[in-house]
Every structure is written in structure tokens, then in C-alpha cells.
Write an enzyme that holds these catalytic residues in place. Structure first.
Site, PDB file in Angstrom:
ATOM      1  N   GLY A  74       0.809  -1.212   0.000  1.00 56.65           N
ATOM      2  CA  GLY A  74       0.000   0.000   0.000  1.00 56.65           C
ATOM      3  C   GLY A  74       0.842   1.262   0.000  1.00 56.65           C
ATOM      4  CG  ASN A 102      -5.396   3.684   9.017  1.00 57.48           C
ATOM      5  OD1 ASN A 102      -5.767   4.620   8.318  1.00 57.48           O
ATOM      6  ND2 ASN A 102      -4.426   3.804   9.899  1.00 57.48           N
ATOM      7  CD  GLN A 131      -6.936  -0.937   7.090  1.00 54.15           C
ATOM      8  OE1 GLN A 131      -7.665  -1.916   7.245  1.00 54.15           O
ATOM      9  NE2 GLN A 131      -5.714  -0.894   7.586  1.00 54.15           N
ATOM     10  CG  HIS A 133       0.004  -6.482   4.889  1.00 55.09           C
ATOM     11  ND1 HIS A 133      -0.127  -6.111   6.202  1.00 55.09           N
ATOM     12  CD2 HIS A 133       0.333  -5.357   4.221  1.00 55.09           C
ATOM     13  CE1 HIS A 133       0.136  -4.818   6.328  1.00 55.09           C
ATOM     14  NE2 HIS A 133       0.417  -4.334   5.132  1.00 55.09           N
ATOM     15  CB  THR A 168      12.465  -9.339 -12.516  1.00 52.68           C
ATOM     16  OG1 THR A 168      13.493  -9.027 -13.454  1.00 52.68           O
ATOM     17  CG2 THR A 168      11.870 -10.701 -12.813  1.00 52.68           C
ATOM     18  CB  CYS A 208       3.520   5.977  25.602  1.00 51.26           C
ATOM     19  SG  CYS A 208       4.263   6.420  27.142  1.00 51.26           S
TER      20      CYS A 208
HETATM   21  C1  PLP Z   1      -4.987   3.010   4.923  1.00 51.29           C
HETATM   22  C2  PLP Z   1      -3.630   2.424   4.709  1.00 51.29           C
HETATM   23  N1  PLP Z   1      -2.898   2.841   3.664  1.00 51.29           N
HETATM   24  C3  PLP Z   1      -1.682   2.349   3.409  1.00 51.29           C
HETATM   25  C4  PLP Z   1      -1.116   1.408   4.233  1.00 51.29           C
HETATM   26  C5  PLP Z   1       0.262   0.913   3.936  1.00 51.29           C
HETATM   27  O1  PLP Z   1       0.239  -0.374   3.386  1.00 51.29           O
HETATM   28  P1  PLP Z   1       1.551  -1.295   3.419  1.00 51.29           P
HETATM   29  O2  PLP Z   1       1.731  -1.705   4.821  1.00 51.29           O
HETATM   30  O3  PLP Z   1       1.204  -2.450   2.510  1.00 51.29           O
HETATM   31  O4  PLP Z   1       2.668  -0.489   2.876  1.00 51.29           O
HETATM   32  C6  PLP Z   1      -1.836   0.941   5.333  1.00 51.29           C
HETATM   33  C7  PLP Z   1      -1.239  -0.037   6.258  1.00 51.29           C
HETATM   34  O5  PLP Z   1      -1.272   0.132   7.459  1.00 51.29           O
HETATM   35  C8  PLP Z   1      -3.130   1.466   5.584  1.00 51.29           C
HETATM   36  O6  PLP Z   1      -3.852   1.080   6.617  1.00 51.29           O
END
Ligand code: PLP
Length: 410
Positions: free
Chosen positions: A71, A151, A179, A201, A237, A322
Site C-alpha cells: 500500500g 484504518n 483498508q 496483507h 522483474t 506514549c
Molecule cells: C490506509 C492504509 N494505507 C496504506 C497502508 C500501507 O500499506 P503497506 O503496509 O502495505 O505499505 C496501510 C497499512 O497500514 C493502511 O492502513
């Protein structure tokens, strides 16, 4: 101790169907997809078929899919790629204050290169107002980037409405769907987006793979220059192995029926918390426009990390961090205008396909038990000696090493 995983927004396990799809590429299909001989052709076929699966989920053509490492890379490619391609036309980008750091820090970087960025505010539920998007557009605006779903609190943004505004003004629209893919519909034409990021993931593929949808004709400068892989949009690649994993996960994600069961569980979880804790618990995020798996709740005048540390074997995240012995709200909760004494006690529970009712019941029982030994939501916040805006300090030593404290939730 029995482990309960309620952090699916951070990452998901790899689905067995995804593992099965990867096996031939781990064991035998090793060729370079660009090679035209017997070793390369099966790898190329696997890559093509995976691209077709991603396109099938998004409702686009396979050649509009660019595989990335995840992402973050997809967001970087969208923002930098459009900025570099269109910098002669304009330098203004519109985004929101609650985007993932992969968007915010990319915008900050582009500001150093001369970009002007508008970070739109959100309402108390974390929603961007489309009128604000409209009002922010200038003749110099080249891109709007608003996430599909947040997220941390799961709020779903009005992307289709924003798209109509973007179209009217001839501005490109990107959405970070890291998300939302696999949780709600993400058809690029229904959303009306020109670019869309996904992260494997987050929906049962391995880490290290994602994709950027790029509508045909969208100007995009590659970030990695080299040979003409991914139709010249990302050199290097291709990993047929990871692409196949993403394709298999996209195939599974087409069926959103399992998310309805997750939604029911999530709603029952919230009802149980409301029943037992009444005014001592509040919901963060939009009550309806929200991902079906996400439950971000706050126990006002408590510290989320403290509560998590006392929940045995429960993996979840907190919206407070924190720093130097003081607790700070996450940028998302701050942007939503959540009061510090409320946001301090935020916990994000995110459910997944394997979450069971028994697991939710055990978490609720643990919270009740915890409340019976030391009531949640004490009458008065504990005051810090320093000028601490929250007025709440974390317990010393209890959270360290058990739950990661960071100012943003993955
Ligand atoms: C909204 C959002 N964008 C982008 C990412 C980044 O994705 P990646 O961990 O595959 O780089 C995350 C991951 O926490 C996410 O929650």
C-alpha cells in the site's frame, strides 16, 4: 493464555487458498516472466492470470493494474507519479487530515519539491465533506487523494460523491483502498476513481505485495526507472509468486458474504460493551458509514494501552501513543476533534474472517472482570505535573513491550 487476534486492520494471516496458489511458484515455476522460453512462459502466464484476478475484483482491465510492494508504494506511486507527470499543469493536491502516513508524508515530501497541499478537515465521525473538496479546488489542482476507509476508526469516505466533483473540475482522483479491499465493494467505476491503492496483507495475502489501479490514459511518471515491466510504470522483474498471492486473495475478496457475519459479530460486540459499560464507553467513527469489521471504542479517562496490557492474550491496537511518559492522541482522533480524555482510552478492535463469537465473548468477559477489580472510567483524570493536554498519564512499566505504542495505527 489463549491468544485472540483482533488486529486484522494491522495485518491478516495468509489464507490457505492463497498459500496453495503460491506453492507451484515456490516449488517449480521459477522463470523470469519476461523470458520467452519454457521457463519464463509459465511464470508469465501466472502473472497474467493474477493481474486478471486483481482486475476482476476492481472491475477494470488487466493492463490498468500495476503490481507494487504494498500500500505504501502504491500511494507513493499515485501521488508522486501524478505530481511528476503534471507539474507543468499545476502543483496543488487536495487530501485529508486523516490519511495514512504513506499519503501524508508523501505530500510533505512533495511540498518540499514545490507542491501546495490542502489537508481537509474531517467531521466528528472522520468524514470528509465533499463541499470542502469542491471549495479547495483551484486552477492549479492536479490531484485529489482521499482514502476509501480509515484504518483507525473504519469510517468510509464519500468517494463516489467526491468523484463527481473531481470529474466536473477535470481533476484526477486517487483513493487509498488499503483498508477497504476485501471488506466492502471496491469497483473503480462505481467509485469513479482514476487511481486506487491496495495492500495484500490487509486481505489475506502476504506482506510485500500490493497494487495500484491506474485508469487508462492517466498520466503517471514511474518512481522506479528501468526496463518496461508493468508497461513502463514500475521497472523490476515482477514477483510472479507475490502477484499470484495477491490474485488469489482478490479472488477470495470478491465474495463479501463472510463480511456480513463479521459485521454481525462486530455489532454484537458493540452492543455487549454498551450494555455492560453504558456511558463508560463511546464509539469512535461513523455509526453507519464504517467498515464492517472495525470497532474503535474509547473508555474515557482511561489509557487504551493500559487496558490492552491487562487483557490477557488479546492483540488489538490503541489510538493513543506514549511519548516521554505522556500520552498523546493519534492524529486521526485529533483531527476528528475527539476530546483528549476520551481519545486516551481508545482501542481499535478489528475483526476478521476467522474471528469467533467465543473470542468476542471472552474479550467482553475480560473487560467486565477488569472493570470489577478496578473500575474503568474513574471520576477524575490523573493529572500530569507537566502541562499535559490530556491530563492523563500512562501507568509506568505495564505497557512496555506488550503492545506497540506508536502515533499511527497500521
Ligand atoms: C490506509 C492504509 N494505507 C496504506 C497502508 C500501507 O500499506 P503497506 O503496509 O502495505 O505499505 C496501510 C497499512 O497500514 C493502511 O492502513
Amino acid at each position: 493464555m489463549r491468544e485472540i487476534y483482533l488486529d486484522y486492520n494491522a495485518s491478516t494471516p495468509i489464507d490457505p487458498a492463497v498459500t496453495d496458489a503460491m506453492r507451484p511458484l515456490l516449488q517449480s515455476t521459477f522463470g523470469n516472466p519476461s523470458s520467452t522460453h519454457w521457463a519464463g512462459t509459465p511464470a508469465k502466464a501466472a502473472l497474467d492470470s493474477a493481474r486478471g484476478e486483481v482486475a476482476g475484483l476492481l472491475g477494470c482491465d488487466p493492463d490498468e493494474v500495476v503490481f507494487t510492494s504494498g500500500g505504501s508504494e502504491a500511494n507513493n506511486l499515485a501521488l508522486k507519479g501524478v505530481f511528476f507527470a503534471l507539474r507543468d499543469k499545476g502543483n496543488h493536491i487536495v487530501t485529508s487530515a486523516i490519511e495514512h502516513p504513506a499519503t501524508i508524508t508523501t505530500c510533505k515530501f512533495l511540498e518540499r519539491l514545490g507542491a501546495e497541499v490542502t489537508y481537509l478537515p474531517v467531521d466528528h465521525y472522520g468524514r470528509v465533506n465533499p463541499d470542502h473538496v469542491c471549495g479547495a479546488i483551484t486552477p492549479k489542482t492536479i490531484l485529489i487523494s482521499i482514502m476509501h476507509a480509515n484504518n483507525e476508526v473504519g469510517t468510509i469516505e464519500p468517494i463516489a460523491e467526491i468523484s463527481r466533483i473531481a470529474r466536473r473540475h477535470g481533476v484526477l482522483l486517487h483513493t487509498d483502498a488499503a483498508q477497504s479491499v476485501g471488506k466492502i465493494a471496491t469497483n473503480v467505476n462505481a467509485l469513479g476513481v482514476d487511481l486506487l491503492s491496495m495492500a495484500g496483507h490487509k486481505f489475506y495475502a502476504p506482506k510485500g505485495v500490493g497494487a495500484l489501479y491506474v485508469r487508462r490514459g492517466t498520466p503517471l511518471e514511474p518512481l522506479i526507472h528501468g526496463a518496461d515491466h508493468e508497461s513502463g510504470r514500475r521497472a523490476g522483474t515482477e514477483s510472479a509468486l507475490l502477484a499470484v498471492a495477491l490474485g488469489a486473495a482478490c479472488k477470495l475478496a470478491r465474495d463479501l458474504a463472510p463480511m456480513e457475519r463479521v459485521r454481525e459479530l462486530r455489532d454484537d460486540f458493540w452492543r455487549a460493551l454498551q450494555h455492560h459499560f453504558e456511558h463508560r464507553v463511546v464509539l469512535n467513527g461513523h455509526p453507519e458509514h464504517r467498515l464492517p469489521n472495525t470497532l474503535n471504542v474509547a473508555f474515557p479517562r482511561n489509557v487504551g494501552a493500559d487496558i490492552l496490557a491487562r487483557l490477557d492474550g488479546v492483540a488489538a491496537s490503541t489510538g493513543s501513543a506514549c511519548h516521554s511518559g505522556r500520552v498523546e492522541l493519534s492524529p486521526v482522533l485529533r483531527a476528528m476533534g475527539i476530546a483528549p480524555e476520551v481519545g486516551m482510552g481508545a482501542i481499535r478492535f478489528s475483526l476478521g474472517r476467522s474471528t469467533t463469537r467465543a473470542e468476542i465473548d471472552r474479550v467482553v468477559e475480560q473487560l467486565i472482570e477488569l472493570h470489577s477489580t478496578e473500575p474503568l472510567s474513574k471520576a477524575e483524570p490523573r493529572r500530569s505535573r507537566r502541562a499535559d493536554p490530556s491530563g492523563v498519564r500512562p501507568r509506568r512499566g505495564r505497557t512496555r513491550g506488550r503492545h506497540r505504542l506508536s502515533s499511527h495505527l497500521p
